[in-house]
Design an enzyme around this catalytic site. Structure first.
Site, PDB file in Angstrom:
ATOM      1  N   ASP A 343       0.813  -1.219   0.000  1.00 59.95           N
ATOM      2  CA  ASP A 343       0.000   0.000   0.000  1.00 59.95           C
ATOM      3  C   ASP A 343       0.844   1.264   0.000  1.00 59.95           C
ATOM      4  O   ASP A 343       0.365   2.335   0.352  1.00 59.95           O
ATOM      5  CB  ASP A 343      -0.920   0.011   1.234  1.00 59.95           C
ATOM      6  N   GLY A 344       2.094   1.137  -0.373  1.00 64.45           N
ATOM      7  CA  GLY A 344       2.989   2.284  -0.377  1.00 64.45           C
ATOM      8  C   GLY A 344       4.398   1.831  -0.054  1.00 64.45           C
ATOM      9  O   GLY A 344       4.623   0.682   0.330  1.00 64.45           O
ATOM     10  N   SER A 368       2.434   6.851   0.828  1.00 64.30           N
ATOM     11  CA  SER A 368       1.519   6.012   1.600  1.00 64.30           C
ATOM     12  C   SER A 368       0.126   6.191   1.018  1.00 64.30           C
ATOM     13  O   SER A 368      -0.430   7.292   1.059  1.00 64.30           O
ATOM     14  CB  SER A 368       1.537   6.403   3.082  1.00 64.30           C
ATOM     15  N   ARG A 369      -0.425   5.124   0.462  1.00 63.70           N
ATOM     16  CA  ARG A 369      -1.712   5.227  -0.222  1.00 63.70           C
ATOM     17  C   ARG A 369      -2.903   5.138   0.725  1.00 63.70           C
ATOM     18  O   ARG A 369      -4.027   5.374   0.327  1.00 63.70           O
ATOM     19  CB  ARG A 369      -1.816   4.128  -1.284  1.00 63.70           C
ATOM     20  N   ILE A 370      -2.664   4.773   1.984  1.00 64.12           N
ATOM     21  CA  ILE A 370      -3.766   4.605   2.935  1.00 64.12           C
ATOM     22  C   ILE A 370      -3.575   5.437   4.186  1.00 64.12           C
ATOM     23  O   ILE A 370      -4.508   6.022   4.702  1.00 64.12           O
ATOM     24  CB  ILE A 370      -3.913   3.112   3.334  1.00 64.12           C
TER      25      ILE A 370
END
Length: 501
Positions: A343-344, A368-370
């Site tokens: 997720d990153g 960081s996608r979340i």
């Protein structure tokens, strides 16, 4: 009685029942195989037509193996225990069960191998149960949104590349840039946070293993951490199973509503081990000689990290897989595979490391996608545009290297950017409380550091953290209270002998 042929077994059982009268007769039929050849941690076995993948096998010499490849009339197994007595012709029996590992509170503070056997010289484990090493990832309906932050204590990460509980955040970079240090700092920062940690060491030297254990012990982190070790001299099969063992231990706690953190150090070594085993088992090689299923191997492992909803306990498993690059090449096979799965990523750059910027995290390539969705509202509000402003400063600074004249309006962003770079520097094994990070964010955004010389930033930050600790401020206390407290301290510091220039 003569040996019984399987084809006439039903009739013989009827007659045998008549012969024994009132006595109860039990016959047990089991399959047996034999080792055909053995070497390099692999055993080829004939027989056992009912054996299935990932099934445990017992060998008469006292060793164990795991079914890893099925062929017509022959199966390949990876050795889990090896003895000097293992030779061709050794008898093999099925266990009929998949491989599992002891789990429970008894593993906290312990050092174990991927089979759950203690390596620390302490008494045997007292587990609460057993968990399958290779299990299915939680169903979609059992998952929840990542909405709670997991603080690492690293300023760059918590402010600009945040991580949420249940996230999979890749740590990527060349060897010697501090990848493992980030994982250790994250574990140390979980002290008092009710997060159970699992640190998995895959194919590491014994000196590295001992150093990691010693660091966690010195910082009081071993009491809430389980260390899974498959060192460089271990069998290839154990090195392959090490991340699955760490995941299974964390999975047990996650299913019971607890937050967990797993550090895989590192999956590059795991990928090389899997390639070695696959080539020995004569599987066709693919890109860079890795088998075609290497992607699904790592995807299946990391997909088990998630955040469960309240109906399924509400626990979480956060994964920090570490992967090595060569000369900063993130486009090679294994790094690109893991980047697409996670997720990153937190990218460490050798040029930043050589320039003395530690931790050497390249903010431009880190994402960081979340985690931003899980960031505390107060931290999110303060760090909102900071990453973008810092990246603009880096671009602007390039022009100054060529002697380009800048107008007065550009001097302020350059000065603030250089100050921010000094603020983001952080020593190893010195994670910061989130309240301390809130303090420097407020002070920087309010311009309270603008008149401070860069060489004095570390001194003022150290005293600011001490002041915040004494005031016992919390993130929920409100922006006005934070701003007033920080302003009073900065004014007092500037009027003191320490703050005079």
């Amino acid at each position: 009685m003569n040996p019984i042929e399987l084809g006439v077994l039903p009739n013989l059982l009827e007659r045998q029942a008549a012969w024994v009268g009132d006595y109860h007769l039990q016959l047990r039929v089991s399959e047996q195989g034999a080792v055909v050849s053995v070497g390099d941690g692999i055993a080829w076995i004939s027989g056992l037509p009912s054996a299935s993948m990932d099934e445990v096998l017992l060998l008469d010499d006292g060793s164990q193996a795991l079914v890893f490849d099925l062929n017509q009339g022959l199966l390949g197994a990876i050795l889990l225990r090896d003895t000097d007595r293992l030779t061709s012709g050794t008898l093999v029996r099925r266990v009929g069960q998949p491989l599992s590992i002891p789990v429970g509170e008894g593993l906290l503070g312990r050092v174990v191998d991927p089979l759950g056997l203690p390596l620390d010289g302490l008494p045997p484990l007292a587990p609460n149960g057993h968990q399958r090493l290779e299990g299915d990832s939680p169903a979609i309906i059992a998952r929840d949104f990542v909405q709670r932050p997991l603080y690492t204590g690293i300023k760059i990460v918590d402010a600009l590349v945040p991580i949420g509980k249940g996230q999979r955040q890749l740590i990527i970079g060349d060897e010697g840039l501090g990848r493992s240090a980030l994982g250790i700092d994250a574990v140390i920062n979980q002290r008092g946070q009710n997060v159970a940690c699992i640190y998995v060491l895959i194919g590491q030297k014994r000196s590295t293993v001992v150093n990691t254990i010693q660091l966690l012990r010195e910082h009081g982190s071993l009491e809430y951490t389980c260390i899974v070790v498959a060192e460089a001299s271990a069998l290839p099969g154990l090195k392959h199973l090490a991340p699955y063992a760490g995941c299974a231990i964390a999975e047990y706690w996650m299913e019971r509503g607890r937050d967990t953190l797993v550090v895989y150090d590192d999956l590059s070594t795991h990928a090389r081990t899997y390639r070695e085993l696959s080539l020995l088992l004569r599987r066709p090689p693919g890109r860079e000689a890795y088998p075609g299923d290497i992607f699904s191997i790592h995807a299946g492992l990391l997909e088990r990290s998630t955040c469960l909803n309240a109906a399924h306990g509400g626990g979480s498993m956060t994964a920090l897989p570490i992967v090595e690059t060569q000369q900063g090449d993130i486009a090679s096979y294994i790094p690109t595979n893991l980047i697409s799965i996670t997720d990153g990523q937190i990218y460490l750059d050798s040029n930043l490391f050589a320039a003395g910027f530690r931790p050497a995290i390249d903010i431009a390539r880190s994402v960081s996608r979340i985690g931003g969705r899980a960031q505390h509202p107060a931290i999110k509000a303060e760090a909102g545009r900071m990453k973008l402003d810092y990246l603009q400063f880096l671009e602007l600074e390039v022009f100054t290297r060529f002697g380009t004249k800048l107008d007065a309006a550009m001097e302020s962003p350059l000065r603030r950017g250089r100050l921010l770079r000094e603020i983001l520097k952080q020593d190893r094994l010195a994670p910061l409380r989130i309240e301390h990070q809130m303090a420097w964010l407020v002070a920087f955004n309010d311009g309270l550091f603008d008149t401070t010389e860069p060489e004095k930033i570390s001194e003022v930050l150290e005293q600011l953290y001490r002041q915040i600790t004494e005031c016992e401020l919390e993130l929920e206390d409100g922006r006005e209270e934070w701003g007033r407290t920080v302003l009073e301290f900065i004014q007092a510091w500037q009027t003191s002998s320490h703050g005079k220039t």
